[in-house]
Design a protein around this motif. Structure first.
Motif, short mmCIF file in Angstrom:
data_model
loop_
_atom_site.label_atom_id
_atom_site.label_comp_id
_atom_site.label_asym_id
_atom_site.label_seq_id
_atom_site.Cartn_x
_atom_site.Cartn_y
_atom_site.Cartn_z
N ARG A 155 -18.65 36.20 -25.52
CA ARG A 155 -17.96 34.95 -25.79
C ARG A 155 -18.94 33.88 -26.29
O ARG A 155 -18.65 33.18 -27.25
CB ARG A 155 -17.26 34.46 -24.52
N GLU A 194 -7.73 25.82 -32.37
CA GLU A 194 -8.45 26.87 -31.66
C GLU A 194 -9.60 26.29 -30.84
O GLU A 194 -10.13 25.23 -31.15
CB GLU A 194 -9.04 27.86 -32.68
N SER A 238 -13.86 33.46 -30.03
CA SER A 238 -12.92 34.55 -30.31
C SER A 238 -12.26 35.14 -29.08
O SER A 238 -11.13 35.61 -29.14
CB SER A 238 -13.65 35.67 -31.06
N ILE A 239 -12.98 35.15 -27.97
CA ILE A 239 -12.40 35.80 -26.79
C ILE A 239 -12.53 34.92 -25.55
O ILE A 239 -13.37 34.03 -25.50
CB ILE A 239 -13.10 37.15 -26.51
N PRO A 262 -17.58 40.12 -30.74
CA PRO A 262 -16.40 39.85 -29.90
C PRO A 262 -15.21 40.75 -30.23
O PRO A 262 -14.24 40.80 -29.48
CB PRO A 262 -16.06 38.38 -30.23
N ALA A 263 -15.31 41.48 -31.34
CA ALA A 263 -14.20 42.34 -31.75
C ALA A 263 -14.23 43.71 -31.05
O ALA A 263 -13.29 44.48 -31.16
CB ALA A 263 -14.22 42.55 -33.26
N ARG A 300 -13.30 25.82 -29.60
CA ARG A 300 -14.60 25.94 -30.24
C ARG A 300 -15.71 25.70 -29.22
O ARG A 300 -15.54 24.95 -28.27
CB ARG A 300 -14.73 24.94 -31.40
N ARG A 333 -19.61 29.84 -38.37
CA ARG A 333 -19.53 31.13 -37.72
C ARG A 333 -19.78 32.28 -38.69
O ARG A 333 -20.19 33.37 -38.29
CB ARG A 333 -18.15 31.28 -37.09
#
Length: 288
Positions: free
Chosen positions: A133, A96, A122-123, A24-25, A98, A9
DNA sequence: GCGACAG
DNA sequence: ATCTTGTCGC
């Protein structure tokens, strides 16, 4: 038979238009305004050398015994390269989530390359914000590809989107490559005719409705066509199969997008590039 | 407030 | 998208 790059990533993703990266932030508001700018930069008219006849696939791949091996030496080397992209997801109960992104390159009806990437998500999924996403995972898989795509076939909408900037449009603009979106259900817009009980080959335009904020939906003027419902497959005595919702991603007109997808369908509901990318994503997910 | 929503 | 066996209909 599954050679695959596996970028992380943190590897920077290659794009022509970095200002449109689906970060995504970003806040929801920022994502939405980015999509409005993206839609303004997108081209929903034909700007390519593709001819549905030169990308047509006649025989469906036989997946009963696994994926077909990549055969870069087969077929016409000058034929356009069509790349199907799809994702699968790994959801361990502890770690998490993936995404497994898979890209399958097809030329003259034969697979010439497979590539995949596994990246953290991330989202969560939010209708209308899918590109934030799945965009980075998709770009990572495309980066892992050695060949240059002449057409991208994305799983999801393109212009059929609240801000006319679905994931197919997003990725197409970032790479400045012709792209089309193929969705299995309708995000927004309204088909001209009912989609019930339609025979294979049938299609109807999908026009912008009030939920498409970038289009003028006035009373007197007909709303713009943002895509098509296309019945790729149907059973003789049944009406169970739902149509595909095909829309322009970038540099392809709505009608042409439907023509291209029709040519890429070889007997199954999904066009071959998507069908193979789907199977490849599942395969990578299994032994990972 | 109600409805509607790609993968 | 994903969790999943059998099963109804080509």
């Amino acid at each position: 038979m599954a050679p695959a790059g596996n970028p992380s990533r943190d590897d920077p993703v290659t794009v022509d238009r970095p200002e449109f990266l689906p970060d995504p932030a970003l806040s929801r508001t920022e994502m939405e305004s980015l999509q409005r700018e993206l839609a303004a930069a997108a081209t929903f008219t034909d700007d390519h050398d593709l001819d549905p006849a030169t990308v047509a696939i006649d025989e469906p791949a036989d997946l009963t015994d696994g994926l077909p091996p990549a055969r870069p030496e087969f077929g016409d080397p000058d034929a356009p390269i069509v790349v199907g992209v799809d994702q699968a997801f790994l959801t361990p109960s502890d770690g998490e989530d993936r995404a497994v992104s898979a890209a399958v390159a097809i030329r003259d009806g034969a697979v010439i390359e497979y590539a995949s990437a596994t990246t953290p998500l991330s989202i969560p999924y939010v209708p209308g914000l899918l590109a934030f996403r799945e965009g980075e995972p998709m770009l990572a898989a495309l980066d892992a590809l050695d060949v240059e795509p002449d057409l991208l076939v994305c799983d999801g909408s393109g212009r059929i989107h609240f801000r006319e900037a679905g994931v197919a449009t997003h990725v197409g603009v970032l790479r400045d490559v012709p792209s089309v979106g193929v969705a299995k259900s309708l995000l927004c817009g309204a088909p001209d005719d009912s989609t019930n009980e339609r025979p294979a080959g049938w299609r109807t335009p999908v026009r912008a409705d009030a939920s498409v904020e970038t289009a003028d939906v006035d009373t007197d003027t007909a709303a713009p066509v943002i895509g098509h419902a296309y019945q790729s497959r149907q059973y003789p005595n049944s009406r169970r199969v739902n149509p595909l919702y095909v829309s322009p991603g970038h540099r392809v007109a709505a009608e042409t997008a439907a023509d291209l997808v029709e040519a890429l369908c070889a007997g199954y509901k999904l066009p071959e590039p998507t069908r193979l990318a789907d199977a490849y994503a599942d395969a990578v997910k299994r032994d990972a």
